[in-house]
Scaffold this active site. Structure first.
Site, PDB file in Angstrom:
ATOM      1  N   LYS A 186       0.819  -1.211   0.000  1.00  0.00           N
ATOM      2  CA  LYS A 186       0.000   0.000   0.000  1.00  0.00           C
ATOM      3  C   LYS A 186       0.861   1.272   0.000  1.00  0.00           C
ATOM      4  O   LYS A 186       2.046   1.219   0.328  1.00  0.00           O
ATOM      5  CB  LYS A 186      -0.939  -0.013   1.218  1.00  0.00           C
ATOM      6  CG  LYS A 186      -1.798  -1.272   1.334  1.00  0.00           C
ATOM      7  CD  LYS A 186      -2.655  -1.541   0.100  1.00  0.00           C
ATOM      8  CE  LYS A 186      -3.809  -2.496   0.340  1.00  0.00           C
ATOM      9  NZ  LYS A 186      -3.490  -3.933   0.182  1.00  0.00           N
TER      10      LYS A 186
HETATM   11  C1  LIG Z   1      -4.792  -4.898   0.863  1.00  0.00           C
HETATM   12  C2  LIG Z   1      -6.233  -5.043   0.702  1.00  0.00           C
HETATM   13  C3  LIG Z   1      -7.054  -5.661   1.678  1.00  0.00           C
HETATM   14  C4  LIG Z   1      -6.536  -6.425   2.851  1.00  0.00           C
HETATM   15  O1  LIG Z   1      -5.629  -5.803   3.631  1.00  0.00           O
HETATM   16  P1  LIG Z   1      -4.590  -6.658   4.488  1.00  0.00           P
HETATM   17  O2  LIG Z   1      -3.928  -5.589   5.296  1.00  0.00           O
HETATM   18  O3  LIG Z   1      -3.664  -7.351   3.552  1.00  0.00           O
HETATM   19  O4  LIG Z   1      -5.346  -7.605   5.351  1.00  0.00           O
HETATM   20  C5  LIG Z   1      -8.424  -5.647   1.474  1.00  0.00           C
HETATM   21  N1  LIG Z   1      -8.981  -5.099   0.403  1.00  0.00           N
HETATM   22  C6  LIG Z   1      -8.239  -4.530  -0.551  1.00  0.00           C
HETATM   23  C7  LIG Z   1      -8.937  -3.907  -1.722  1.00  0.00           C
HETATM   24  C8  LIG Z   1      -6.855  -4.492  -0.452  1.00  0.00           C
HETATM   25  O5  LIG Z   1      -6.127  -3.935  -1.420  1.00  0.00           O
END
Ligand SMILES: *Cc1c(COP(=O)(O)O)cnc(C)c1O
Length: 384
Positions: A186
């Site tokens: 992210k």
């Molecule tokens: C990264 C992500 C998640 C999950 O997040 P985690 O921190 O990996 O559990 C959920 N939805 C979307 C759209 C994502 O990109």
């Protein structure tokens, strides 16, 4: 063809030296679990989201699950979401005992189609989970008009949308429950982690209970447990990374917009006509350009695998795809979903490819990617 250029991944985290040193300080401090750094990170996030209460968790996935629990979603309830997301988005609905319902996506935004979402509402619908894929929000006015009209809770899956805006307001600074992820890909990361923006302190208190075994502190002489919570707290080791990362949030958002603009400029206005591929929306007023995704021209089964292999082997460039349609996974097929139910998601899920985009990427690297994409999409099929 071989290339002398170093491998270019599709994503890569950037952690500054000050943050690395701050992690060392936490490790030496004698307090490495949830503590003062987490409190400071929550306070900083709350300020960033306009003063709304914020609580952290150890993943974006459990952040959404706890959001559903706070929204009162229970077995028998239906929750509507998009097929094009990371499995977490739909898995959490099953996790709380509710029934996932999908609505197909809009081919232009690649986000849930709000007309189809509204059409999927039944008397059992309790909540909706819109996903802001690649950091592009849905029409937030329309989303909340639908939620208000049908009295539905909204858990925004804003995992990819930190720094995105709607009509000048930050995603997270308004709306119902808003979930972010700090997973390593992210824009802002803590390695693993997430946070939930809440409506009031009562919900924040409930979030604290859900993240730590449902424990309540009742005075100096003990604890009690009054809801079924889990083990979802964020350690100070991760929170201090978040504090270091958030210093760069504005610069990161600006940098990604600059890289996206360079992508559009380099591909040029004739790229789609020339190659049959489709670029993302030029949503510079709302998106944080978490991902830069193109839809490949359909050359039959194996289109994407062939493209990705050639990017890797001929150009030393990593790509990804986000995402395969959730309803076609075995777990979902077993629940009655099948091919043909959400044709736009199925087509885009098969042809979408994510090009490199990360905070430390350079404009030269964008040019390298564009040259490689052009070479592959405009070349004749390779001789066998
Ligand atoms: C990264 C992500 C998640 C999950 O997040 P985690 O921190 O990996 O559990 C959920 N939805 C979307 C759209 C994502 O990109």
């Amino acid at each position: 063809m071989t290339t002398a250029s170093a491998f270019l991944p599709f994503t890569r985290p950037t952690i500054d030296e000050e943050t690395i040193a701050a992690v060392g300080e936490v490790l030496r401090s004698g307090w490495i679990t949830t503590g003062p750094k987490n409190a400071a990170f929550e306070a900083l996030l709350s300020e960033y989201f306009g003063g709304r209460p914020v609580r952290t968790f150890n993943s974006g996935t459990c952040t959404m699950e706890i959001g559903l629990r706070i929204a009162g979603v229970k077995p028998g309830d239906e929750v509507i979401t998009t097929p094009i997301s990371w499995p977490a988005t739909a898995n959490v609905i099953i996790e709380v005992g509710a029934t996932p319902v999908f609505a197909d996506i809009d081919p232009v935004t690649r986000n849930i189609d709000l007309d189809k979402l509204e059409a999927a509402i039944t008397p059992r619908t309790r909540a909706i989970i819109p996903v802001f894929l690649s950091g592009l929000p849905v029409d937030m006015d329309r989303l909340y008009a639908i939620a208000d009209k049908h009295k539905l809770r909204v858990i925004e899956d804003a995992a990819q949308a930190l720094g995105s805006t709607w009509k000048g307001k930050r995603i997270g600074s308004f709306g119902d429950l808003v979930s972010f992820s700090f997973q390593v890909n992210k824009n802002i990361t803590t390695g693993e982690g997430g946070c939930l923006v809440l409506n009031n302190l009562e919900e924040a208190r409930l979030a604290e209970k859900y993240r730590l075994q449902g424990v309540t502190r009742s005075g100096v002489d003990g604890i009690d447990v009054d809801v079924l919570g889990g083990k979802y707290n964020m350690s100070d080791i991760l929170a201090v990374i978040g504090l270091g990362q958030m210093k760069h949030v504005e610069a990161v958002t600006a940098k990604r917009a600059e890289l996206a603009r360079h992508y559009f400029d380099c591909f040029g206005p004739d790229f789609e006509a020339r190659t049959g591929a489709q670029l993302p929306l030029q949503a510079f007023d709302t998106s944080n350009f978490h991902l830069f995704q193109i839809i490949l021209p359909d050359r039959g089964p194996g289109t994407r695998a062939d493209f990705m292999t050639r990017m890797q082997k001929e150009h030393n460039i990593g790509t990804g795809y986000h995402y395969a349609p959730i309803h076609l996974f075995t777990l979902y097929r077993e629940r009655g979903f099948k091919e043909g139910m959400f044709p736009i998601s199925e087509k885009i899920g098969r042809l979408t490819v994510t090009l490199p985009m990360f905070n430390s990427m350079t404009k030269d690297e964008v040019e390298r990617v564009v040259a490689a994409v052009n070479a592959i999409l405009t070349a004749e099929a390779p001789a066998q």
